[in-house]
Design an enzyme around this catalytic site. Structure first.
Site, mmCIF file in Angstrom:
data_model
loop_
_atom_site.group_PDB
_atom_site.id
_atom_site.type_symbol
_atom_site.label_atom_id
_atom_site.label_comp_id
_atom_site.label_asym_id
_atom_site.label_seq_id
_atom_site.Cartn_x
_atom_site.Cartn_y
_atom_site.Cartn_z
ATOM 1 N N ARG A 34 0.820 -1.218 0.000
ATOM 2 C CA ARG A 34 0.000 0.000 0.000
ATOM 3 C C ARG A 34 0.849 1.262 0.000
ATOM 4 N NH1 ARG A 34 -3.905 -2.083 4.529
ATOM 5 N NH2 ARG A 34 -2.042 -3.325 4.694
ATOM 6 N N SER A 137 -8.981 -18.892 2.545
ATOM 7 C CA SER A 137 -8.892 -19.079 3.992
ATOM 8 C C SER A 137 -9.810 -20.190 4.487
ATOM 9 C CB SER A 137 -9.293 -17.761 4.659
ATOM 10 O OG SER A 137 -9.631 -17.974 6.006
ATOM 11 N N GLU A 139 -11.569 -19.973 6.885
ATOM 12 C CA GLU A 139 -12.808 -19.342 7.352
ATOM 13 C C GLU A 139 -13.976 -19.593 6.404
ATOM 14 O OE1 GLU A 139 -13.505 -17.368 10.203
ATOM 15 O OE2 GLU A 139 -11.580 -18.053 10.960
ATOM 16 N N TYR A 161 -15.522 -11.357 6.526
ATOM 17 C CA TYR A 161 -14.217 -11.768 5.997
ATOM 18 C C TYR A 161 -14.353 -13.082 5.216
ATOM 19 C CZ TYR A 161 -9.540 -13.800 5.940
ATOM 20 O OH TYR A 161 -8.368 -14.395 5.535
ATOM 21 N N ARG A 229 -7.556 -23.805 16.915
ATOM 22 C CA ARG A 229 -7.358 -23.748 15.468
ATOM 23 C C ARG A 229 -6.400 -24.854 15.031
ATOM 24 N NH1 ARG A 229 -10.803 -20.350 15.760
ATOM 25 N NH2 ARG A 229 -10.928 -18.316 14.729
HETATM 26 P P1 GDP Z 1 -8.379 -15.861 12.899
HETATM 27 O O1 GDP Z 1 -8.624 -17.323 12.974
HETATM 28 O O2 GDP Z 1 -7.863 -15.443 11.573
HETATM 29 O O3 GDP Z 1 -9.527 -15.068 13.334
HETATM 30 O O4 GDP Z 1 -7.151 -15.606 13.898
HETATM 31 P P2 GDP Z 1 -6.999 -14.864 15.286
HETATM 32 O O5 GDP Z 1 -5.623 -15.170 15.753
HETATM 33 O O6 GDP Z 1 -7.359 -13.418 15.193
HETATM 34 O O7 GDP Z 1 -8.076 -15.556 16.244
HETATM 35 C C1 GDP Z 1 -8.015 -16.910 16.570
HETATM 36 C C2 GDP Z 1 -9.002 -17.232 17.680
HETATM 37 O O8 GDP Z 1 -8.556 -16.662 18.905
HETATM 38 C C3 GDP Z 1 -10.414 -16.681 17.461
HETATM 39 O O9 GDP Z 1 -11.335 -17.711 17.774
HETATM 40 C C4 GDP Z 1 -10.534 -15.542 18.458
HETATM 41 O O10 GDP Z 1 -11.860 -15.288 18.930
HETATM 42 C C5 GDP Z 1 -9.673 -16.070 19.583
HETATM 43 N N1 GDP Z 1 -9.207 -15.009 20.489
HETATM 44 C C6 GDP Z 1 -9.351 -15.011 21.829
HETATM 45 N N2 GDP Z 1 -8.848 -13.890 22.349
HETATM 46 C C7 GDP Z 1 -8.347 -13.148 21.313
HETATM 47 C C8 GDP Z 1 -7.709 -11.879 21.241
HETATM 48 O O11 GDP Z 1 -7.473 -11.211 22.226
HETATM 49 N N3 GDP Z 1 -7.332 -11.454 19.979
HETATM 50 C C9 GDP Z 1 -7.585 -12.197 18.857
HETATM 51 N N4 GDP Z 1 -7.178 -11.722 17.644
HETATM 52 N N5 GDP Z 1 -8.216 -13.391 18.910
HETATM 53 C C10 GDP Z 1 -8.597 -13.865 20.114
#
Ligand code: GDP
Length: 336
Positions: A34, A137, A139, A161, A229
């Site tokens: 960007r 993804s 997702e 997303y 995950r």
């Molecule tokens: P995503 O799978 O791309 O959404 O990756 P993230 O790392 O952002 O989130 C992974 C999981 O961690 C999700 O289920 C979130 O709800 C959970 N999570 C729990 N606490 C947090 C937080 O403080 N920040 C983020 N980013 N995710 C969190």
């Protein structure tokens, strides 16, 4: 002639690993970002200067651009002018949580550029020799009951997303079918590294574990703990992207480890790396909860293992330990 690649989103986590991989293979790399002056670009260049790459001066093998995806002709001219052989489209709005607050921006960032690139390939005089990778993804399977998920699992997006990724992947599929182009999507499960920002839970946890170990902080406040995950290492995943574009036919692949881990396991390993117990420092606050969470996301990487011989090389624990250790080194050098 060396191969020429375009990486969109080159300053991101995956872009930087992929850039190193392609340069080490002798590619000439064009990167789009960007802002041509950003701090992340300086980071990328500093990292590349440290990486063991062929002798060429960096500026002769790496060119940075700001591509305007709003104009299809500009993208098309770009591909022809630079004789791009391979495109890795990694740019986009990558934060699922933010997509609930900014759905329009998420759609604009994740769908229009894919379409612009596909149209540009179609319009190019070299359309049959350009290969295109779309970063899709896990997702897209957010609401599925099927576990593990594979390439044949039905789309079930659960966030703006995820819906944007379904749209982009569907466009890739339709351009492949309609025009016989070499275009494909990697359905990427979560993949992390020491380059992950604290906007993602992995980066947030390792940053907190490092700061707490160094006495800079005393607590970590997360959102929903009851999640988990299929987490892999980004360096392994960019290898899979490259392998997909070297294959004889364009196919979509799940890129995953096939292992599901809970967030608690992630926390345990991160804090154990610095000799601490995560339960003494971590709390949950509903303000970090999302309106909806995906079901148990775990990928089945059988197809990519069988077709391409790809295997993740880094274990879950090795990755987390490396992330925490590197964060400590960084914090120490930042505070010097
Ligand atoms: P995503 O799978 O791309 O959404 O990756 P993230 O790392 O952002 O989130 C992974 C999981 O961690 C999700 O289920 C979130 O709800 C959970 N999570 C729990 N606490 C947090 C937080 O403080 N920040 C983020 N980013 N995710 C969190």
């Amino acid at each position: 002639m060396p191969q020429t690649a375009l990486i969109t989103g080159i300053t991101g986590q995956d872009g930087s690993y992929l850039c190193e991989l392609l340069l080490s293979k002798g590619y000439c790399v064009h990167g789009s970002t960007r802002s041509a002056e950003s701090e992340s670009l300086n980071h990328l260049k500093a990292g590349l200067n440290k990486a063991r790459l062929p002798e060429d001066p960096l500026d002769s093998v790496l060119k940075i651009h700001q591509l305007d995806f709003a104009r299809d002709e500009a993208t098309s001219e770009f591909l022809d002018k630079h004789k791009i052989d391979e495109i890795y489209h990694l740019a986009g709005q990558t934060r699922v949580g933010d997509s609930f607050d900014h759905p329009t921006a998420t759609f604009n960032a994740n769908v229009k550029p894919t379409l612009a690139l596909l149209e540009a390939i179609r319009a190019s005089s070299r359309s049959q020799s350009i290969r295109f990778f779309q970063a899709s993804s896990a997702e897209i399977f957010g609401g599925t009951e099927e576990s593990p998920q594979s390439e044949s699992t039905q789309y079930a997006p659960r966030s703006p997303y995820a819906a944007s990724k379904v749209a982009a992947q569907s466009l890739v599929e339709s351009y492949r079918e309609a025009y016989g182009l070499f275009v494909c999507s990697g359905i990427l499960y979560n993949h992390e590294s020491p380059r992950r920002s604290a906007e993602f839970v992995s980066g947030k946890i390792v940053d907190a574990a490092a700061r707490i170990a160094l006495g800079e902080e005393h607590k970590l406040v997360l959102g929903n703990f009851e999640t988990g995950r299929d987490w892999g290492f980004a360096g392994d995943y960019v290898e899979a992207m490259w392998m997909m574009l070297q294959h004889e036919a364009p196919k979509d692949y799940v890129i995953a480890t096939g292992e599901w881990h809970s967030l608690r396991e992630f926390l345990e390993i991160a804090f154990q790396t610095v000799g601490l117990d995560w339960q003494d420092y971590t709390t949950s606050d509903p303000k970090f909860f999302r309106p909806v969470e995906p079901t148990r996301l775990v990928g089945d990487p059988t197809r990519i293992k069988t077709d391409l011989g790809w295997q993740p090389q880094t274990t879950f624990a090795e990755m987390i330990e490396a992330m925490v250790k590197q964060r400590i080194v960084q914090r120490r050098s930042e505070s010097e």
